[in-house]
Design a protein around this motif. Structure first.
Motif, mmCIF file in Angstrom:
data_model
loop_
_atom_site.group_PDB
_atom_site.id
_atom_site.type_symbol
_atom_site.label_atom_id
_atom_site.label_comp_id
_atom_site.label_asym_id
_atom_site.label_seq_id
_atom_site.Cartn_x
_atom_site.Cartn_y
_atom_site.Cartn_z
ATOM 1 N N VAL A 1 3.606 1.526 -20.331
ATOM 2 C CA VAL A 1 2.548 0.773 -19.658
ATOM 3 C C VAL A 1 2.935 0.674 -18.063
ATOM 4 N N VAL A 2 4.252 0.363 -17.685
ATOM 5 C CA VAL A 2 4.565 0.474 -16.538
ATOM 6 C C VAL A 2 4.480 1.593 -16.076
ATOM 7 N N ALA A 3 4.936 2.687 -16.629
ATOM 8 C CA ALA A 3 4.941 4.026 -15.967
ATOM 9 C C ALA A 3 3.619 4.603 -15.683
ATOM 10 N N ARG A 4 2.529 4.344 -16.911
ATOM 11 C CA ARG A 4 1.247 4.609 -16.424
ATOM 12 C C ARG A 4 0.769 4.257 -15.219
ATOM 13 N N THR A 5 0.861 2.703 -15.119
ATOM 14 C CA THR A 5 0.370 2.126 -14.118
ATOM 15 C C THR A 5 1.079 2.458 -12.754
ATOM 16 N N ALA A 6 2.142 2.875 -12.704
ATOM 17 C CA ALA A 6 2.878 3.106 -11.452
ATOM 18 C C ALA A 6 2.359 4.567 -11.068
ATOM 19 N N ILE A 7 2.119 5.459 -12.044
ATOM 20 C CA ILE A 7 1.651 6.850 -11.722
ATOM 21 C C ILE A 7 0.233 6.825 -11.159
ATOM 22 N N ASP A 8 -0.489 6.075 -11.851
ATOM 23 C CA ASP A 8 -2.046 5.824 -11.425
ATOM 24 C C ASP A 8 -1.932 5.098 -9.919
ATOM 25 N N ALA A 9 -1.203 4.165 -9.715
ATOM 26 C CA ALA A 9 -1.173 3.491 -8.343
ATOM 27 C C ALA A 9 -0.934 4.751 -7.118
ATOM 28 N N VAL A 10 0.068 5.662 -7.545
ATOM 29 C CA VAL A 10 0.403 6.691 -6.703
ATOM 30 C C VAL A 10 -0.822 7.574 -6.444
ATOM 31 N N HIS A 11 -1.122 7.974 -7.523
ATOM 32 C CA HIS A 11 -2.407 8.877 -7.533
ATOM 33 C C HIS A 11 -3.581 8.341 -6.727
ATOM 34 N N GLU A 12 -3.748 7.107 -6.824
ATOM 35 C CA GLU A 12 -5.161 6.650 -6.157
ATOM 36 C C GLU A 12 -4.818 5.723 -4.854
#
Ligand code: AR6
Length: 168
Positions: free
Chosen positions: A131-142
């Motif tokens: 969950v942390v990894a998905r959240t982190a990657i989404d935050a950077v992409h957006e």
């Protein structure tokens, strides 16, 4: 924005800013927080104490971010953020996302071209690393940043690096 996934110790990274997975007290702790305070030297604790006295008498709220100099670190700044603590019942995904968003926005305001993140909340605070990894990657992409060009995720173990690689 470029994303790199690195296995290692975030305190050694030659980037403009490293992000600290701190707690609300800002006065240090275990995990990556302890490692950053040890590597940055006692000046970091003094800077954090000054922030507490001036702007955060009740502590830094979960999901917010604040910067200090990096002192003895290769990085010019440390961005302290507080991720949610799963074990304390802080289970809102928005709080976790906010820790990444607010850190990226602050890095941009500081003029940091490169930023390194640890796996916020995935250690002592007990969140599922996926969950942390998905959240982190989404935050950077957006992220709507203008200055930040490079985001490194610096993971302490190869297993955590694999989780971030899968999310990316
Ligand atoms: N470089 C990169 N990652 C590291 C390092 C390091 N030097 N050291 C540990 N990690 P944690 P949290 C990894 O517990 O879950 C502190 O006491 C670690 O293996 O540091 O947000 C604070 O003061 C894990 O994958 O942060 C708070 O009280 C990740 O960093 C509380 O812990 C995050 O683990 C915050 O807990």
């Amino acid at each position: 924005m470029r994303i790199e996934i690195v296995t290692g110790d975030i305190t050694t990274r030659h980037v403009d800013a490293i992000v600290n997975a701190a707690n609300s007290s800002l006065l240090g702790g275990g995990g990556v927080d302890g490692a950053i305070h040890r590597a940055a030297g006692p000046e970091l604790l003094a800077a954090c104490q000054a922030l507490r006295e001036k702007d955060y008498r009740d502590g830094l709220p979960v999901g917010q971010a604040v910067a200090t100099p990096g002192f003895r670190l290769p990085a010019r700044w440390v961005i302290h953020t507080v991720g949610p603590n799963w074990h304390a019942g802080q289970r809102s995904p928005h709080l976790l996302r906010s820790a990444f968003d607010e850190s990226l926005a602050l890095a941009d305001r500081l003029g940091a071209g490169s930023v390194a993140f640890p796996a916020i909340s995935a250690g002592i605070y007990g969140w599922d690393p996926r969950v942390v990894a998905r959240t982190a990657i989404d935050a950077v992409h957006e992220a709507e940043t203008k200055v930040v060009q490079l985001v490194e995720f610096v993971l302490f173990t190869p297993d955590m690096a694999d989780v971030f690689t899968a999310a990316a």
